[in-house]
Enzyme design. Structure first.
Site, PDB file in Angstrom:
ATOM      1  N   PRO A 112      48.447   3.134  -3.682  1.00  0.00           N
ATOM      2  CA  PRO A 112      47.025   3.116  -4.055  1.00  0.00           C
ATOM      3  C   PRO A 112      46.857   2.991  -5.574  1.00  0.00           C
ATOM      4  CG  PRO A 112      47.670   5.292  -3.224  1.00  0.00           C
ATOM      5  CD  PRO A 112      48.820   4.376  -2.986  1.00  0.00           C
ATOM      6  N   LEU A 113      45.833   2.277  -5.997  1.00  0.00           N
ATOM      7  CA  LEU A 113      45.644   1.991  -7.421  1.00  0.00           C
ATOM      8  C   LEU A 113      44.993   3.161  -8.168  1.00  0.00           C
ATOM      9  CD1 LEU A 113      45.702  -0.934  -6.063  1.00  0.00           C
ATOM     10  CD2 LEU A 113      44.340  -1.636  -8.022  1.00  0.00           C
ATOM     11  N   LEU A 117      50.166   7.650  -8.384  1.00  0.00           N
ATOM     12  CA  LEU A 117      51.468   7.331  -7.776  1.00  0.00           C
ATOM     13  C   LEU A 117      52.180   6.205  -8.522  1.00  0.00           C
ATOM     14  CD1 LEU A 117      50.707   7.647  -3.930  1.00  0.00           C
ATOM     15  CD2 LEU A 117      51.529   9.384  -5.514  1.00  0.00           C
ATOM     16  N   SER A 119      51.184   3.074  -9.611  1.00  0.00           N
ATOM     17  CA  SER A 119      51.050   1.671  -9.184  1.00  0.00           C
ATOM     18  C   SER A 119      51.218   0.733 -10.373  1.00  0.00           C
ATOM     19  CB  SER A 119      49.702   1.423  -8.501  1.00  0.00           C
ATOM     20  OG  SER A 119      48.636   1.425  -9.431  1.00  0.00           O
ATOM     21  N   ALA A 121      53.019   1.110 -13.131  1.00  0.00           N
ATOM     22  CA  ALA A 121      54.426   0.981 -13.521  1.00  0.00           C
ATOM     23  C   ALA A 121      55.178   0.106 -12.523  1.00  0.00           C
ATOM     24  CB  ALA A 121      55.077   2.363 -13.605  1.00  0.00           C
ATOM     25  N   ALA A 122      54.905   0.289 -11.222  1.00  0.00           N
ATOM     26  CA  ALA A 122      55.612  -0.492 -10.200  1.00  0.00           C
ATOM     27  C   ALA A 122      55.291  -1.981 -10.349  1.00  0.00           C
ATOM     28  CB  ALA A 122      55.233   0.015  -8.810  1.00  0.00           C
ATOM     29  N   ASP A 164      57.055   6.922 -15.993  1.00  0.00           N
ATOM     30  CA  ASP A 164      56.727   6.137 -14.796  1.00  0.00           C
ATOM     31  C   ASP A 164      57.599   4.891 -14.691  1.00  0.00           C
ATOM     32  OD1 ASP A 164      54.663   7.965 -14.877  1.00  0.00           O
ATOM     33  OD2 ASP A 164      53.148   6.538 -14.204  1.00  0.00           O
TER      34      ASP A 164
HETATM   35  N1  LIG Z   1      48.378  -4.214  -6.348  1.00  0.00           N
HETATM   36  C1  LIG Z   1      48.007  -4.419  -7.619  1.00  0.00           C
HETATM   37  N2  LIG Z   1      47.673  -5.658  -8.060  1.00  0.00           N
HETATM   38  C2  LIG Z   1      47.323  -5.863  -9.342  1.00  0.00           C
HETATM   39  N3  LIG Z   1      47.229  -4.889 -10.274  1.00  0.00           N
HETATM   40  C3  LIG Z   1      47.545  -3.640  -9.901  1.00  0.00           C
HETATM   41  C4  LIG Z   1      47.954  -3.339  -8.561  1.00  0.00           C
HETATM   42  N4  LIG Z   1      48.214  -2.013  -8.479  1.00  0.00           N
HETATM   43  C5  LIG Z   1      47.958  -1.505  -9.713  1.00  0.00           C
HETATM   44  N5  LIG Z   1      47.568  -2.461 -10.577  1.00  0.00           N
HETATM   45  C6  LIG Z   1      47.170  -2.264 -11.981  1.00  0.00           C
HETATM   46  O1  LIG Z   1      47.383  -0.896 -12.324  1.00  0.00           O
HETATM   47  C7  LIG Z   1      46.137  -0.238 -12.627  1.00  0.00           C
HETATM   48  C8  LIG Z   1      46.184   1.207 -12.178  1.00  0.00           C
HETATM   49  O2  LIG Z   1      47.093   1.902 -13.016  1.00  0.00           O
HETATM   50  P1  LIG Z   1      46.879   3.391 -13.516  1.00  0.00           P
HETATM   51  O3  LIG Z   1      45.468   3.601 -13.915  1.00  0.00           O
HETATM   52  O4  LIG Z   1      47.941   3.708 -14.497  1.00  0.00           O
HETATM   53  O5  LIG Z   1      47.104   4.256 -12.201  1.00  0.00           O
HETATM   54  P2  LIG Z   1      48.428   4.538 -11.376  1.00  0.00           P
HETATM   55  O6  LIG Z   1      49.560   4.006 -12.157  1.00  0.00           O
HETATM   56  O7  LIG Z   1      48.447   6.012 -11.234  1.00  0.00           O
HETATM   57  O8  LIG Z   1      48.252   3.895 -10.041  1.00  0.00           O
HETATM   58  C9  LIG Z   1      45.091  -1.081 -11.913  1.00  0.00           C
HETATM   59  O9  LIG Z   1      43.823  -0.959 -12.530  1.00  0.00           O
HETATM   60  C10 LIG Z   1      45.666  -2.499 -12.084  1.00  0.00           C
HETATM   61  O10 LIG Z   1      45.408  -3.001 -13.378  1.00  0.00           O
HETATM   62  C1  LIG Z   2      49.515  11.082 -17.622  1.00  0.00           C
HETATM   63  C2  LIG Z   2      50.865  10.399 -17.658  1.00  0.00           C
HETATM   64  O1  LIG Z   2      51.841  11.361 -18.050  1.00  0.00           O
HETATM   65  C3  LIG Z   2      51.263   9.884 -16.274  1.00  0.00           C
HETATM   66  C4  LIG Z   2      50.338   8.859 -15.676  1.00  0.00           C
HETATM   67  O2  LIG Z   2      50.751   8.528 -14.358  1.00  0.00           O
HETATM   68  P1  LIG Z   2      49.859   7.562 -13.446  1.00  0.00           P
HETATM   69  O3  LIG Z   2      49.669   6.293 -14.195  1.00  0.00           O
HETATM   70  O4  LIG Z   2      48.561   8.274 -13.205  1.00  0.00           O
HETATM   71  O5  LIG Z   2      50.650   7.381 -12.200  1.00  0.00           O
HETATM   72  C5  LIG Z   2      50.825   9.268 -18.682  1.00  0.00           C
HETATM   73  C6  LIG Z   2      52.195   8.711 -19.044  1.00  0.00           C
HETATM   74  O6  LIG Z   2      53.208   9.439 -18.955  1.00  0.00           O
HETATM   75  O7  LIG Z   2      52.261   7.541 -19.456  1.00  0.00           O
HETATM   76 MG   LIG Z   3      49.925   4.186 -14.240  1.00  0.00          MG
END
Ligand SMILES: Nc1ncnc2c1ncn2[C@@H]1O[C@H](COP(=O)(O)OP(=O)(O)O)[C@@H](O)[C@H]1O
Ligand SMILES: C[C@@](O)(CCOP(=O)(O)O)CC(=O)O
Ligand SMILES: [Mg+2]
Length: 338
Positions: A112-113, A117, A119, A121-122, A164
């Site tokens: 999930p975005l 989790l 997303s 970084a992945a 991450d």
């Molecule tokens: N499946 C996807 N396709 C394209 N961009 C994505 C996708 N998943 C995540 N992203 C990018 O990562 C962002 C979310 O990252 P972030 O706010 O750091 O949250 P987290 O890393 O916790 O999921 C999204 O707004 C988008 O820019």
């Molecule tokens: C808040 C933080 O420590 C983790 C962020 O993780 P996520 O993008 O929310 O999965 C920021 C970072 O380490 O870059």
């Molecule tokens: Mg992130």
């Protein structure tokens, strides 16, 4: 065509404090982002990302058949959505010394975005790996992790740690403190995730903690206390036998640290009503411990429970949209198609 997939992660402990050099221990989980990269003949980049949706936009059209409507999507929205993919392409171009390389990129993800989790970084790790391989310039994993970190650092306006991206690259559990990143041996921990269906803005939440920390000594102390509890947790993991199921006493002690960690994150203002509700539902169900994971503000909590009780309780908790068991992903980024 090159296809790579990289895992998301949960934080056993240490998020936010890791941005200021304290240690953190994230663990990769079997939910992955898959990125396909196909080099083009021109320098254009075409991105297909079906999991990205926009909240709203304006369309203007003259009514003539066959005419293209003028779609007004606010630039910051597009930038927020595209930032990570764009930064990954830039890193791949730089690494392969191919500044004009063009790609057709497809992103698909079951992470999930914006929910904590990992997303972003992945997507960045799988994206850089796929694009550099497609150019015939594969990177070793340390360099891939470093470039993925730079991409996140840039998109998050200089507010990111290596946690991450290193975890997603290497898989398993890792320990990150500043630029010191190492995989660690950890037993297979029984992670259960609760997801409220929402998201938090990582950049904004990190900036909030940064301000609090600059303003109040007690907030800076709170960040340091998170570091202290991570050091305690690391010592517990180091003593544990990574090859067998975790002992009940270890789960109890790790759980206690997770509960403490959640309290300190809440004190720093990054929890949310829905996250607190899920944390309490998990504890009431008998989880060893529970905390928010990632940036917070909304998104996911992680609990430790080897039984089904926490997952069941979360699935009946108001505000929890999805509950699932998260298996440790022992393998980090990997190639699906050469
Ligand atoms: N499946 C996807 N396709 C394209 N961009 C994505 C996708 N998943 C995540 N992203 C990018 O990562 C962002 C979310 O990252 P972030 O706010 O750091 O949250 P987290 O890393 O916790 O999921 C999204 O707004 C988008 O820019
Ligand atoms: C808040 C933080 O420590 C983790 C962020 O993780 P996520 O993008 O929310 O999965 C920021 C970072 O380490 O870059
Ligand atoms: Mg992130």
């Amino acid at each position: 065509m090159t296809v790579c997939e990289a895992p998301g992660k949960v934080y056993l402990f240490g998020e936010h404090a890791v941005v200021y050099g304290e240690p953190a221990v994230p663990a990769a989980i079997e939910r992955r982002a898959t990125v396909t990269a196909e080099p083009r003949d021109d320098d254009h980049v075409r991105v297909e990302a079906e999991d990205l949706s926009l909240d709203g936009f304006t369309v203007e059209y003259a009514g003539g058949r066959g005419e293209r409507p003028d779609i007004d999507v606010p630039t910051p929205l597009v930038e927020a959505a595209m930032g990570y993919v764009d930064a990954a392409v830039e890193q791949a171009r730089e690494a392969a010394d191919a500044p004009d390389a063009g790609f057709d990129i497809t992103v698909q993800s079951d992470i999930p975005l914006g929910a904590g989790l990992g997303s972003s970084a992945a997507v960045v790790v799988a994206g850089i790996d796929a694009a550099t391989r497609a150019l015939g310039e594969p990177l070793d994993r340390r360099e891939l992790a470093e470039r993925a970190y730079r991409a996140e650092f840039e998109v998050q306006d200089g507010q990111a740690s290596r946690a991450d991206t290193f975890c997603s690259t290497m898989g398993g559990a890792v320990r990150v403190a500043g630029d010191d990143c190492e995989p660690i041996d950890a037993p297979n921990l029984p992670f259960v995730v609760g997801f409220d269906g929402g998201a938090g803005d990582t950049g904004e939440l990190v900036a909030g903690v940064r301000e609090l920390r600059a303003e109040h000594e007690f907030a800076a102390d709170t960040v340091e206390s998170i570091g202290d509890l991570v050091r305690t947790g690391e010592a517990l993991l180091a003593e544990a036998d990574a090859e067998s199921d975790p002992e009940p006493a270890l789960l109890a002690e790790l759980g206690e640290l997770m509960d403490f960690n959640h309290g300190l994150l809440a004190a720093l203002g990054v929890s949310a009503r829905s996250l607190d509700a899920m944390v309490w539902a998990a504890r009431d169900a008998g989880a060893h411990g529970a905390k928010l994971t990632g940036a917070g503000g909304g998104g996911c909590i992680v609990a430790l429970d080897e039984s089904d009780a926490t997952e069941t309780a979360l699935s009946f908790t108001q505000g929890c949209e999805e509950a699932f068991r998260a298996e440790l992903a022992t393998e980090g980024v990997r190639v699906v198609e050469p």
